[in-house]
Design an enzyme around this catalytic site. Structure first.
Site, PDB file in Angstrom:
ATOM      1  N   THR A  11       0.842  -1.188   0.000  1.00 55.24           N
ATOM      2  CA  THR A  11       0.000   0.000   0.000  1.00 55.24           C
ATOM      3  C   THR A  11       0.880   1.241   0.000  1.00 55.24           C
ATOM      4  O   THR A  11       2.035   1.189   0.437  1.00 55.24           O
ATOM      5  CB  THR A  11      -0.953   0.035   1.209  1.00 55.24           C
ATOM      6  OG1 THR A  11      -1.868   1.124   1.078  1.00 55.24           O
ATOM      7  CG2 THR A  11      -0.213   0.147   2.517  1.00 55.24           C
ATOM      8  N   GLY A  15      -1.266   5.809   6.513  1.00 55.99           N
ATOM      9  CA  GLY A  15      -2.019   5.448   7.709  1.00 55.99           C
ATOM     10  C   GLY A  15      -2.052   3.942   7.898  1.00 55.99           C
ATOM     11  O   GLY A  15      -1.830   3.435   9.009  1.00 55.99           O
ATOM     12  N   LYS A  16      -2.315   3.212   6.797  1.00 55.02           N
ATOM     13  CA  LYS A  16      -2.296   1.747   6.858  1.00 55.02           C
ATOM     14  C   LYS A  16      -0.893   1.236   7.150  1.00 55.02           C
ATOM     15  O   LYS A  16      -0.713   0.285   7.912  1.00 55.02           O
ATOM     16  CB  LYS A  16      -2.790   1.148   5.541  1.00 55.02           C
ATOM     17  CG  LYS A  16      -4.274   1.233   5.345  1.00 55.02           C
ATOM     18  CD  LYS A  16      -4.678   0.524   4.059  1.00 55.02           C
ATOM     19  CE  LYS A  16      -6.161   0.649   3.805  1.00 55.02           C
ATOM     20  NZ  LYS A  16      -6.566  -0.042   2.582  1.00 55.02           N
ATOM     21  N   ASP A  73      -7.861  -5.063   1.164  1.00 54.95           N
ATOM     22  CA  ASP A  73      -8.808  -4.265   0.398  1.00 54.95           C
ATOM     23  C   ASP A  73     -10.041  -4.144   1.272  1.00 54.95           C
ATOM     24  O   ASP A  73     -10.476  -5.115   1.881  1.00 54.95           O
ATOM     25  CB  ASP A  73      -9.149  -4.927  -0.934  1.00 54.95           C
ATOM     26  CG  ASP A  73      -9.909  -3.991  -1.859  1.00 54.95           C
ATOM     27  OD1 ASP A  73      -9.486  -2.837  -2.001  1.00 54.95           O
ATOM     28  OD2 ASP A  73     -10.921  -4.417  -2.427  1.00 54.95           O
ATOM     29  N   SER A  74     -10.557  -2.966   1.375  1.00 58.08           N
ATOM     30  CA  SER A  74     -11.726  -2.763   2.216  1.00 58.08           C
ATOM     31  C   SER A  74     -12.512  -1.585   1.679  1.00 58.08           C
ATOM     32  O   SER A  74     -12.051  -0.855   0.808  1.00 58.08           O
ATOM     33  CB  SER A  74     -11.320  -2.503   3.669  1.00 58.08           C
ATOM     34  OG  SER A  74     -10.515  -1.343   3.743  1.00 58.08           O
TER      35      SER A  74
END
Length: 86
Positions: A11, A15-16, A73-74
């Site tokens: 990613t 933040g992730k 994935d969300s």
């Protein structure tokens, strides 16, 4: 001297990345994210489910990295849109 084990966090969302670095702080892997590889082509996320897209993304970047990749994935599924993303 041991071989350094690497895990790519697939990613560019910092933040992730921060969250996953915290969650994975006890694993014995050198962690990197996609910001280290700006020239790599993006994964095509055309799956029918979040799981399908995460799998496609992980496999795509693992191949580019020549090693392990972790992807997610969300999103939101909206009842008013028949369960489609919104």
């Amino acid at each position: 001297m041991g071989i350094e084990r690497k895990l790519l966090i697939a990613t560019t969302n910092q933040g992730k990345v921060k969250e996953l670095r915290h969650v994975l702080s006890d694993v014995d892997f050198a962690l990197e994210d996609l910001s280290a590889h700006p020239d790599w082509p993006e994964a095509i996320e055309d799956g029918d489910t979040f799981l399908a897209n995460a799998t496609k993304k992980a496999l795509h970047y693992a191949k580019l990295a020549g090693g392990l990749a972790l992807a997610d994935d969300s999103g939101l599924e909206v009842d008013a849109l028949g369960g489609e993303p919104g």
